[in-house]
Scaffold this active site. Structure first.
Site, short mmCIF file in Angstrom:
data_model
loop_
_atom_site.label_atom_id
_atom_site.label_comp_id
_atom_site.label_asym_id
_atom_site.label_seq_id
_atom_site.Cartn_x
_atom_site.Cartn_y
_atom_site.Cartn_z
N THR A 12 -15.40 12.97 19.77
CA THR A 12 -15.64 13.30 18.36
C THR A 12 -15.06 14.71 18.20
O THR A 12 -15.11 15.50 19.14
CB THR A 12 -17.14 13.30 17.98
OG1 THR A 12 -17.80 14.30 18.75
CG2 THR A 12 -17.79 11.95 18.24
N HIS A 13 -14.51 15.00 17.06
CA HIS A 13 -13.84 16.31 16.82
C HIS A 13 -12.75 16.57 17.86
O HIS A 13 -12.45 17.73 18.17
CB HIS A 13 -14.85 17.46 16.85
CG HIS A 13 -16.08 17.22 16.03
ND1 HIS A 13 -16.17 17.53 14.70
CD2 HIS A 13 -17.27 16.65 16.37
CE1 HIS A 13 -17.36 17.19 14.24
NE2 HIS A 13 -18.05 16.65 15.23
N SER A 15 15.77 13.81 24.88
CA SER A 15 16.18 14.97 24.10
C SER A 15 17.64 15.28 24.43
O SER A 15 18.09 15.09 25.56
CB SER A 15 15.30 16.17 24.47
OG SER A 15 15.98 17.37 24.19
N LYS A 31 12.63 15.55 28.93
CA LYS A 31 11.81 14.98 27.86
C LYS A 31 11.89 13.46 27.74
O LYS A 31 12.92 12.84 27.94
CB LYS A 31 12.26 15.56 26.51
CG LYS A 31 12.01 17.04 26.41
CD LYS A 31 10.64 17.34 25.87
CE LYS A 31 10.78 17.52 24.38
NZ LYS A 31 9.55 17.84 23.73
N GLN A 33 10.21 -3.62 -14.14
CA GLN A 33 11.31 -3.91 -13.22
C GLN A 33 11.25 -2.96 -12.01
O GLN A 33 11.78 -3.27 -10.95
CB GLN A 33 12.64 -3.75 -13.96
CG GLN A 33 13.86 -4.03 -13.12
CD GLN A 33 15.12 -4.17 -13.97
OE1 GLN A 33 15.27 -5.17 -14.67
NE2 GLN A 33 15.97 -3.18 -13.95
N LYS A 81 10.01 -3.70 -8.06
CA LYS A 81 10.67 -4.44 -6.97
C LYS A 81 11.12 -3.60 -5.80
O LYS A 81 10.69 -3.83 -4.67
CB LYS A 81 11.86 -5.23 -7.53
CG LYS A 81 11.36 -6.35 -8.39
CD LYS A 81 12.43 -7.15 -9.05
CE LYS A 81 11.78 -7.95 -10.15
NZ LYS A 81 11.14 -7.10 -11.21
N GLU A 117 5.76 8.25 16.49
CA GLU A 117 5.88 9.28 15.45
C GLU A 117 6.50 8.71 14.17
O GLU A 117 6.10 9.04 13.06
CB GLU A 117 6.72 10.45 15.96
CG GLU A 117 5.99 11.25 17.02
CD GLU A 117 6.89 12.26 17.74
OE1 GLU A 117 8.03 12.48 17.31
OE2 GLU A 117 6.43 12.81 18.76
N ASN A 121 10.68 -13.37 -18.49
CA ASN A 121 9.43 -12.66 -18.20
C ASN A 121 8.50 -13.48 -17.30
O ASN A 121 7.95 -12.98 -16.32
CB ASN A 121 8.71 -12.30 -19.49
CG ASN A 121 9.52 -11.30 -20.32
OD1 ASN A 121 10.53 -10.79 -19.85
ND2 ASN A 121 9.07 -11.04 -21.53
N SER A 158 19.53 -5.25 -12.58
CA SER A 158 18.64 -5.26 -11.41
C SER A 158 19.19 -6.11 -10.26
O SER A 158 18.54 -6.26 -9.23
CB SER A 158 17.26 -5.78 -11.81
OG SER A 158 17.37 -7.00 -12.52
N TYR A 190 5.11 -7.85 -21.51
CA TYR A 190 6.16 -7.36 -20.62
C TYR A 190 6.83 -6.12 -21.19
O TYR A 190 7.09 -6.03 -22.39
CB TYR A 190 7.23 -8.45 -20.38
CG TYR A 190 8.35 -7.95 -19.49
CD1 TYR A 190 8.22 -7.98 -18.11
CD2 TYR A 190 9.52 -7.41 -20.04
CE1 TYR A 190 9.23 -7.49 -17.29
CE2 TYR A 190 10.54 -6.91 -19.22
CZ TYR A 190 10.38 -6.96 -17.84
OH TYR A 190 11.37 -6.47 -17.04
N1 ARG Z 1 14.94 -7.83 -14.28
C1 ARG Z 1 13.75 -7.99 -15.06
C2 ARG Z 1 12.57 -7.50 -14.26
O1 ARG Z 1 12.68 -7.40 -13.11
C3 ARG Z 1 13.58 -9.44 -15.41
C4 ARG Z 1 12.83 -9.65 -16.65
C5 ARG Z 1 13.67 -9.33 -17.80
N2 ARG Z 1 12.97 -9.52 -19.03
C6 ARG Z 1 13.32 -8.87 -20.12
N3 ARG Z 1 12.61 -9.11 -21.17
N4 ARG Z 1 14.31 -8.04 -20.14
O2 ARG Z 1 11.53 -7.21 -14.78
#
Ligand code: ARG
Length: 463
Positions: A155-156, A277, A283, A322, A325, A290, A110, A23, A317
């Site tokens: 409205t509308h 444009s 334009k 993961q 993120k 947009e 974790n 990651s 966990y």
């Molecule tokens: N890269 C992991 C995540 O974002 C970190 C936690 C890893 N924990 C594990 N038990 N492999 O969730």
């Protein structure tokens, strides 16, 4: 490959598996939070006598060194590490040797990643809030200056009743104010520290979780170690709040696109916020509005994605998490960028009061007031409604506004009409008579602006 867990394995990880699992390419964004969390953890371990002073000093110095070196570019975060936690720990051990191996005492990745993500998100909540505050400032100044800028309310998408620009903008002020309140709620609810939850079941070390929480400016420790490592509610809440912000921006953008069209011409976007444009020289396109409207889909997507990822994950966990993120980072950056650009576009945009006024005069936006006039002269509302309907039809046939008819023409439809009808249905009267709180009349608007000015001056996001 630098990983923290080789001991029980006899084979190297498959290269593809390693890359699929790693990651570092995205959680490098959590670098500063990872160091900050580690420092607090180490201070707490020292206070509890789990680390001796000398080790503590060396670890803290080592972490500080890594922080400055990465910030100055001397040390690079590279893909040879599995994740940002491994990067920090491996570099610490490289720097200070054996003492570095004690950093992870009483901690798991974790609870570590749960903390990092919370620290990151908490800061972003404040930043989004600050951007919304700037947008509210821009809106309120526009409102103060446009209390008597008349325009049609719709409205509308059909002209309905006259309002003012201040009143129209005020609707968005309320939306973005609620968005800030939502962020404030999220901040309060998420502000508990998961560190010390370990992998899922706490640890046997005598950790002082309240102390760690205090060092990191949390309101206290989280109260269940399994929930601590498995909770991503705060991300879902933030994504939902951001989806709502984007929905508000998107509605506003849609209106600006309409107002900026050749048919409406209520506004003119600044050259700096429009594009041309490649083929049509005439334009000037509202691309920014947009794009903000378009990017709303991306933030909605992130919300649905994380809801789906979290659905059905057993405690505690699991690696699925993961996936929280990349999409959260993207949604945060997208939302922040959109609020900032939108504010700039709004501040540089030119309104055309004369065109708005002209538009409000046409389209019978005073028909309700004409009916009210009859009601005030003793005609039951239902009859008044029907008489004005007839009047509007008469006007449409002759392409005239109600107040452009002669008194004779008006009287031919209802003898109740007198000379004072003209004043009663003028644009000013229609708007200015609406003085209940929340209505467009300038007197009511002034009170609302006073309340909102005070709200901004108090600088509180959650009230
Ligand atoms: N890269 C992991 C995540 O974002 C970190 C936690 C890893 N924990 C594990 N038990 N492999 O969730």
């Amino acid at each position: 490959m630098a990983q923290l867990w080789g001991g029980r394995f006899t084979k190297e990880t498959d290269q593809l598996v390693y890359r699929f699992n790693a990651s570092i390419s995205f959680d490098r964004k959590l670098f500063a939070q990872d160091v900050e969390g580690s420092m607090a953890h180490v201070r707490m371990l020292a206070k509890q006598g789990i680390l001796i002073e000398e080790e503590t000093t060396r670890i803290l110095e080592g972490l500080r060194g890594i922080l400055t070196d990465v910030e100055s570019g001397k040390l690079e975060i590279t893909d040879e590490y599995e994740d940002i936690h491994s990067f920090v720990e491996a570099n610490l051990i490289d720097r200070i040797g054996d003492a570095g191996k004690k950093l992870h005492t009483g901690r798991s990745r974790n609870d570590q990643v749960a903390l990092d993500m919370k620290l990151y998100t908490r800061q972003e909540v404040l930043e989004i809030d600050g951007l919304l505050e700037a947008l509210l400032e821009a809106l309120l100044s526009l409102m103060e200056n446009n209390l008597e800028t008349y325009m049609p309310g719709f409205t509308h998408l059909q002209k309905a009743q006259p309002i003012t620009l201040a009143h129209h903008l005020g609707a968005y002020f309320e939306m973005f104010k609620r968005d800030r309140q939502r962020l404030g709620d999220i901040y309060k609810r998420m502000n508990y520290c998961p560190l010390g939850a370990g992998a899922l079941a706490g640890t046997t070390y005598p950790l002082d979780r309240s102390y760690t929480a205090q060092l990191l400016d949390f309101d206290g420790p989280t109260l269940n170690s399994m929930d601590s490592v498995a909770d991503r509610d705060y991300l879902i809440e933030l994504l939902s709040a951001m989806a709502t912000i984007m929905m508000h921006l998107s509605r506003f953008c849609e209106e600006i696109i309409i107002w900026n069209s050749n048919e409406y011409r209520f506004v003119e976007l600044d050259d700096a916020y429009s594009t041309g444009s490649s083929i049509m020289p005439q334009k000037k396109n509202p691309d920014i509005a947009e794009l903000v409207r378009g990017k709303t889909g991306r933030v909605y997507g992130a919300l649905i994605s994380i809801l789906t990822t979290m659905k059905g994950i057993p405690l505690a966990y699991n690696k699925d998490m993961q996936e929280d993120k990349e999409l959260t980072f993207d949604a945060i950056d997208t939302t922040k960028g959109c609020i900032a650009l939108f504010t700039g576009m709004l501040e540089t945009m030119k309104f055309r009061p004369a065109v708005m006024r002209e538009s409000a005069m046409k389209g019978f936006t005073n028909a309700t007031d004409a009916a009210d006039y009859l009601v005030n002269h003793g005609v039951p509302f239902r009859d008044a409604h029907s008489i004005i309907g007839e009047l509007v039809l008469y006007c449409i046939d002759r392409d005239k506004a109600i107040d452009a008819l002669s008194l004779e023409e008006l009287k031919a439809i209802s003898p109740v009409f007198e000379q004072d009808i003209y004043d009663a249905v003028s644009l000013e009267t229609c708007v200015n008579k609406r003085t209940t709180i929340g209505a467009p009349g300038p007197a009511a608007m002034k009170e609302v602006i006073r309340i909102n000015r005070e709200y901004l001056m108090e600088g509180k996001r959650d009230e």
